[in-house]
Write a protein that holds these residues in place. Structure first.
Motif, PDB file in Angstrom:
ATOM      1  N   UNK A   1       0.839  -1.204   0.000  1.00 55.54           N
ATOM      2  CA  UNK A   1       0.000   0.000   0.000  1.00 55.54           C
ATOM      3  C   UNK A   1       0.871   1.251   0.000  1.00 55.54           C
ATOM      4  N   UNK A   2       1.964   1.234   0.744  1.00 53.96           N
ATOM      5  CA  UNK A   2       2.888   2.380   0.742  1.00 53.96           C
ATOM      6  C   UNK A   2       3.445   2.620  -0.657  1.00 53.96           C
ATOM      7  N   UNK A   3       3.767   1.533  -1.343  1.00 53.67           N
ATOM      8  CA  UNK A   3       4.262   1.626  -2.719  1.00 53.67           C
ATOM      9  C   UNK A   3       3.217   2.274  -3.629  1.00 53.67           C
ATOM     10  N   UNK A   4       1.965   1.854  -3.489  1.00 54.84           N
ATOM     11  CA  UNK A   4       0.912   2.390  -4.349  1.00 54.84           C
ATOM     12  C   UNK A   4       0.616   3.858  -4.038  1.00 54.84           C
ATOM     13  N   UNK A   5       0.644   4.226  -2.772  1.00 58.63           N
ATOM     14  CA  UNK A   5       0.370   5.609  -2.406  1.00 58.63           C
ATOM     15  C   UNK A   5       1.425   6.555  -2.971  1.00 58.63           C
ATOM     16  N   UNK A   6       2.662   6.108  -3.028  1.00 55.60           N
ATOM     17  CA  UNK A   6       3.719   6.925  -3.614  1.00 55.60           C
ATOM     18  C   UNK A   6       3.513   7.141  -5.106  1.00 55.60           C
TER      19      UNK A   6
ATOM     20  N   UNK B   1      -6.468   3.588  -0.694  1.00 54.70           N
ATOM     21  CA  UNK B   1      -5.832   2.321  -0.334  1.00 54.70           C
ATOM     22  C   UNK B   1      -5.515   2.164   1.145  1.00 54.70           C
ATOM     23  N   UNK B   2      -5.273   3.265   1.840  1.00 56.56           N
ATOM     24  CA  UNK B   2      -4.905   3.202   3.262  1.00 56.56           C
ATOM     25  C   UNK B   2      -6.039   3.627   4.180  1.00 56.56           C
ATOM     26  N   UNK B   3      -7.271   3.440   3.738  1.00 61.55           N
ATOM     27  CA  UNK B   3      -8.408   3.924   4.517  1.00 61.55           C
ATOM     28  C   UNK B   3      -8.541   3.211   5.855  1.00 61.55           C
ATOM     29  N   UNK B   4      -8.069   1.968   5.956  1.00 57.51           N
ATOM     30  CA  UNK B   4      -8.133   1.237   7.219  1.00 57.51           C
ATOM     31  C   UNK B   4      -6.776   0.600   7.517  1.00 57.51           C
ATOM     32  N   UNK B   5      -6.490   0.348   8.805  1.00 54.59           N
ATOM     33  CA  UNK B   5      -5.342  -0.499   9.135  1.00 54.59           C
ATOM     34  C   UNK B   5      -5.686  -1.949   8.821  1.00 54.59           C
TER      35      UNK B   5
END
Length: 245
Positions: free
Chosen positions: A89-94, A150-154
């Motif tokens: 998810x970190x990869x996609x957010x970048x 993509x990071x809406x929830x843990x």
């Protein structure tokens, strides 16, 4: 919409089948299921890309074969599946991805049409933030998650992850859907799952060309399948909105 496919080390996959399958047989089955899922994902026109996250060398070959992006799982990952998904998810957010779908690899009955329907159902309610969940057959695990953003929830994979992800969505006041789809609910963890999988594949000729079907033949599972267990799956619509907020 990006599809995220986390893959554990292939030689460690499907440990709960150890009572009926040898390590080499479990690897054969897992590889076949992964390839079937990847092939169907390549046929989904609404996807922006496929992201494989894994530390297994085999994943690089699969990423190349199915035109997917490979993200190597960090060697220091101590959080298992949750850590791998967070890394993806970190990869996609970048890269400014607005949506993500996290899908398990042991879902060999999935069709591209199931994914297309799921994406459409998710987008119809996405608004500013939405989580769509498809559980396993026991409504305990999270076989597929769609998240906007993509990071809406843990992420809380593990025991009772379906309930945890739904609580996480409620805590974030996100739109929440729990959808039903038999193909996506049937993950393969236990010996009984193998019999149900074999029954479904025998009953539907469309599955006879799949690598998983060939693997079941090679493993001799189809030869021991009681005829009475064969039944037709997926006669209803691919998706049924069972719960929404």
């Amino acid at each position: 919409m990006w599809a995220v496919l986390p893959l554990k080390q292939f030689h460690m996959a499907k440990q709960r089948l150890a009572g009926v399958l040898a390590p080499s047989q479990r690897r054969l089955l897992f590889e076949a299921m992964v390839e079937d899922v990847l092939l169907e994902l390549t046929r989904v026109e609404t996807l922006d890309g496929i992201l494989i996250v894994s530390a297994d060398p085999k994943a690089r070959l699969l990423a190349k074969r199915y035109d997917a992006t490979l993200l190597t799982e960090p060697a220091h990952n101590k959080r298992g599946l949750n850590g791998a998904v967070d890394h993806a998810i970190s990869y996609l957010l970048k890269r400014d991805a607005a949506e993500a779908m996290i899908l398990h690899a042991d879902l060999p009955l999935v069709h591209a049409r199931h994914i297309e329907s799921l994406v459409q159902a998710h987008r119809s309610r996405s608004g500013s933030g939405c989580v769509t969940v498809i559980s396993d057959r026991a409504t305990r695990g999270s076989n597929c998650l769609l998240c906007t953003p993509p990071d809406i929830i843990p992420f809380s994979y593990g025991e009772e992850s379906c309930a945890k992800h739904m609580r996480n969505a409620s805590a974030r006041e996100a739109c929440l859907q729990l959808l039903k789809c038999e193909a996506l609910e049937m993950d393969i963890d236990l010996p009984g799952d193998l019999l149900d999988l074999a029954a479904a594949m025998v009953a539907d000729p469309h599955y006879h060309s799949r690598k998983t079907y060939a693997a079941l033949c090679d493993l001799g599972i189809l030869h021991h399948l009681p005829t009475r267990r064969c039944r037709t799956f997926f006669q209803s619509e691919p998706l049924n909105n069972a719960c929404a907020k």
